[in-house]
Design a protein around this motif. Structure first.
Motif, mmCIF file in Angstrom:
data_model
loop_
_atom_site.group_PDB
_atom_site.id
_atom_site.type_symbol
_atom_site.label_atom_id
_atom_site.label_comp_id
_atom_site.label_asym_id
_atom_site.label_seq_id
_atom_site.Cartn_x
_atom_site.Cartn_y
_atom_site.Cartn_z
ATOM 1 N N GLN A 146 0.816 -1.220 0.000
ATOM 2 C CA GLN A 146 0.000 0.000 0.000
ATOM 3 C C GLN A 146 0.848 1.269 0.000
ATOM 4 O O GLN A 146 0.317 2.374 0.094
ATOM 5 N N GLY A 147 2.173 1.127 -0.105
ATOM 6 C CA GLY A 147 3.054 2.287 -0.139
ATOM 7 C C GLY A 147 3.357 2.874 1.219
ATOM 8 O O GLY A 147 3.899 3.981 1.305
ATOM 9 N N ARG A 148 3.059 2.146 2.291
ATOM 10 C CA ARG A 148 3.343 2.637 3.635
ATOM 11 C C ARG A 148 4.758 2.232 4.030
ATOM 12 O O ARG A 148 5.158 1.086 3.821
ATOM 13 N N PRO A 149 5.531 3.166 4.606
ATOM 14 C CA PRO A 149 6.911 2.831 4.979
ATOM 15 C C PRO A 149 6.963 1.772 6.068
ATOM 16 O O PRO A 149 6.154 1.762 6.986
ATOM 17 N N VAL A 150 7.929 0.882 5.932
ATOM 18 C CA VAL A 150 8.151 -0.172 6.917
ATOM 19 C C VAL A 150 9.561 0.018 7.480
ATOM 20 O O VAL A 150 10.542 -0.103 6.758
ATOM 21 N N GLY A 151 9.651 0.345 8.756
ATOM 22 C CA GLY A 151 10.959 0.567 9.354
ATOM 23 C C GLY A 151 11.399 2.018 9.255
ATOM 24 O O GLY A 151 10.734 2.862 8.644
ATOM 25 N N LEU A 152 12.571 2.274 9.822
ATOM 26 C CA LEU A 152 13.064 3.646 9.915
ATOM 27 C C LEU A 152 13.596 4.174 8.591
ATOM 28 O O LEU A 152 13.725 5.381 8.411
#
Length: 223
Positions: A146-152
């Protein structure tokens, strides 16, 4: 022929003792610096590839900053089932116009541009070969479907990809720099060879990212 200088030493002796004191100090300092640098490099790479442990967990950020991305471990080429698809990164821009109107440019195939620059070039640049490809891999690895960032590192990968795209599209006159940019990836499976019984659907799949506003920092030296 070696000659004796009268003090029991051969004139042809060019060992370390023949160096002056400043030269010996510089040589010793250089040897120490090289040894320390090699030890640090080997330690960082070892901690990166070794199983998680107390030291690697405590200094994970420093290790990642040192090892990634220049020394990233990537074994896809030697995997039992290597990548069998082509990924083309394309982008378009929204250019502001008079009276608040905006113009959307056609999709530009940035991967095709890099491919054309590399093809028949005996010494292609690292930028042409890897910059865009690695940027997309970086983004895909740090975002979900969904284009959501995962992690820093998600926000950093998005900023990195956006600035590469802006640098390639912001070629117009002043006042026509893109106000927004959009990126998509076109993944096309590679057809199996004629002798293979494997069946593959070669229809391309599109992953379209949302429009990204372009900031002053993104434009950099293009303003």
């Amino acid at each position: 022929m070696d000659t004796d200088d009268g003090h029991g030493r051969a004139g042809g002796d060019a060992g370390p003792e023949a160096l002056s004191l400043p030269a010996r100090l510089v040589t010793a300092a250089g040897a120490v610096a090289v040894t320390v640098a090699a030890a640090v490099h080997l330690a960082m790479v070892f901690l990166h590839v070794a199983p998680p442990n107390t030291v690697s967990k405590q200094h994970a950020a420093a290790i990642d900053d040192y090892v990634l991305p220049e020394f990233e471990q990537n074994w896809k080429l030697f995997a039992p089932n290597p990548l069998q698809q082509n990924i083309a990164v394309q982008a378009r821009a929204e250019l502001p116009g008079p009276g608040g109107t905006a113009t959307v440019t056609p999709w530009a195939d940035l991967s095709a541009q890099d491919g054309a620059a590399v093809r028949h070039n005996p010494v292609p640049s690292h930028t042409q070969q890897n910059e865009l490809r690695r940027a997309w891999d970086f983004y895909a690895a740090t975002h979900d479907a969904q284009g959501r960032p995962v992690g820093l590192r998600g926000e950093l990968s998005e900023q990195y990809l956006r600035r590469i795209v802006v640098a390639r599209l912001a070629t117009g006159p002043r006042g026509r720099e893109p106000g927004r940019v959009q990126v998509r990836a076109v993944t096309t499976p590679i057809a199996p060879p004629p002798w293979s019984q494997e069946k593959t659907d070669t229809k391309p799949a599109y992953r379209v990212l949302p429009w990204w506003p372009v900031t002053t920092a993104d434009l950099g030296g293009h303003r």
